[in-house]
Design a protein around this motif. Structure first.
Motif, PDB file in Angstrom:
ATOM      1  N   SER A  60       0.646  -1.418  -0.074  1.00  0.00           N
ATOM      2  CA  SER A  60       0.209   0.245  -0.091  1.00  0.00           C
ATOM      3  C   SER A  60       1.006   1.110   0.179  1.00  0.00           C
ATOM      4  O   SER A  60       2.314   1.319   0.344  1.00  0.00           O
ATOM      5  N   PRO A  61       0.080   2.461  -0.672  1.00  0.00           N
ATOM      6  CA  PRO A  61       1.364   3.514  -0.816  1.00  0.00           C
ATOM      7  C   PRO A  61       1.581   3.985   1.107  1.00  0.00           C
ATOM      8  O   PRO A  61       0.594   3.705   1.487  1.00  0.00           O
ATOM      9  N   PHE A  62       2.555   4.285   1.174  1.00  0.00           N
ATOM     10  CA  PHE A  62       3.265   4.781   2.663  1.00  0.00           C
ATOM     11  C   PHE A  62       1.688   6.227   2.626  1.00  0.00           C
ATOM     12  O   PHE A  62       1.250   6.993   2.300  1.00  0.00           O
ATOM     13  N   THR A  63       1.595   6.099   4.286  1.00  0.00           N
ATOM     14  CA  THR A  63       1.067   7.475   4.448  1.00  0.00           C
ATOM     15  C   THR A  63       1.906   8.285   5.105  1.00  0.00           C
ATOM     16  O   THR A  63       2.600   8.022   5.889  1.00  0.00           O
ATOM     17  N   ILE A  64       1.618  10.235   4.954  1.00  0.00           N
ATOM     18  CA  ILE A  64       1.852  10.717   5.492  1.00  0.00           C
ATOM     19  C   ILE A  64       1.611  10.734   7.175  1.00  0.00           C
ATOM     20  O   ILE A  64       0.405  12.267   6.558  1.00  0.00           O
ATOM     21  N   GLU A  65       1.764  10.392   8.058  1.00  0.00           N
ATOM     22  CA  GLU A  65       1.559  11.053   9.658  1.00  0.00           C
ATOM     23  C   GLU A  65       2.211  12.696  10.268  1.00  0.00           C
ATOM     24  O   GLU A  65       2.675  11.899  10.056  1.00  0.00           O
ATOM     25  N   GLY A  66       0.969  12.823  10.984  1.00  0.00           N
ATOM     26  CA  GLY A  66       2.228  13.523  12.161  1.00  0.00           C
ATOM     27  C   GLY A  66       2.182  12.699  13.272  1.00  0.00           C
ATOM     28  O   GLY A  66       1.175  11.843  13.400  1.00  0.00           O
ATOM     29  N   LEU A  67       3.367  12.564  13.692  1.00  0.00           N
ATOM     30  CA  LEU A  67       3.957  11.625  15.477  1.00  0.00           C
ATOM     31  C   LEU A  67       4.049  12.458  16.203  1.00  0.00           C
ATOM     32  O   LEU A  67       4.626  13.554  16.766  1.00  0.00           O
ATOM     33  N   GLU A  68       4.259  11.364  17.419  1.00  0.00           N
ATOM     34  CA  GLU A  68       4.500  12.766  18.759  1.00  0.00           C
ATOM     35  C   GLU A  68       5.741  12.053  19.229  1.00  0.00           C
ATOM     36  O   GLU A  68       5.732  10.230  18.671  1.00  0.00           O
TER      37      GLU A  68
END
Length: 63
Positions: free
Chosen positions: A13-21
């Motif tokens: 699956s495509p990589f997803t761009i996510e905000g992480l802490e």
């Protein structure tokens, strides 16, 4: 501290761009400022489970 990462969430699956802490820096660690990163063929192979690895996973190599 917040950051943004390309995350592998499912095989092929495509990589997803996510905000992480990020956790706080621990003794014996240091934080560096990343200005560039890349995803190589091996990262895609890990995402696609050619090399079985638990997902989700942040991949990439620092430039």
């Amino acid at each position: 501290m917040k950051t943004t990462a390309a995350v592998a969430t499912a095989p092929k699956s495509p990589f997803t761009i996510e905000g992480l802490e990020l956790d706080a820096v621990q003794p014996g660690e240091l934080r560096v400022r990343m200005v560039a990163s890349g995803v190589c063929h091996t990262d895609a192979a890990v995402r696609d489970q050619v090399y079985p690895t638990p997902l989700p996973l942040v991949l990439g190599s620092s430039a």
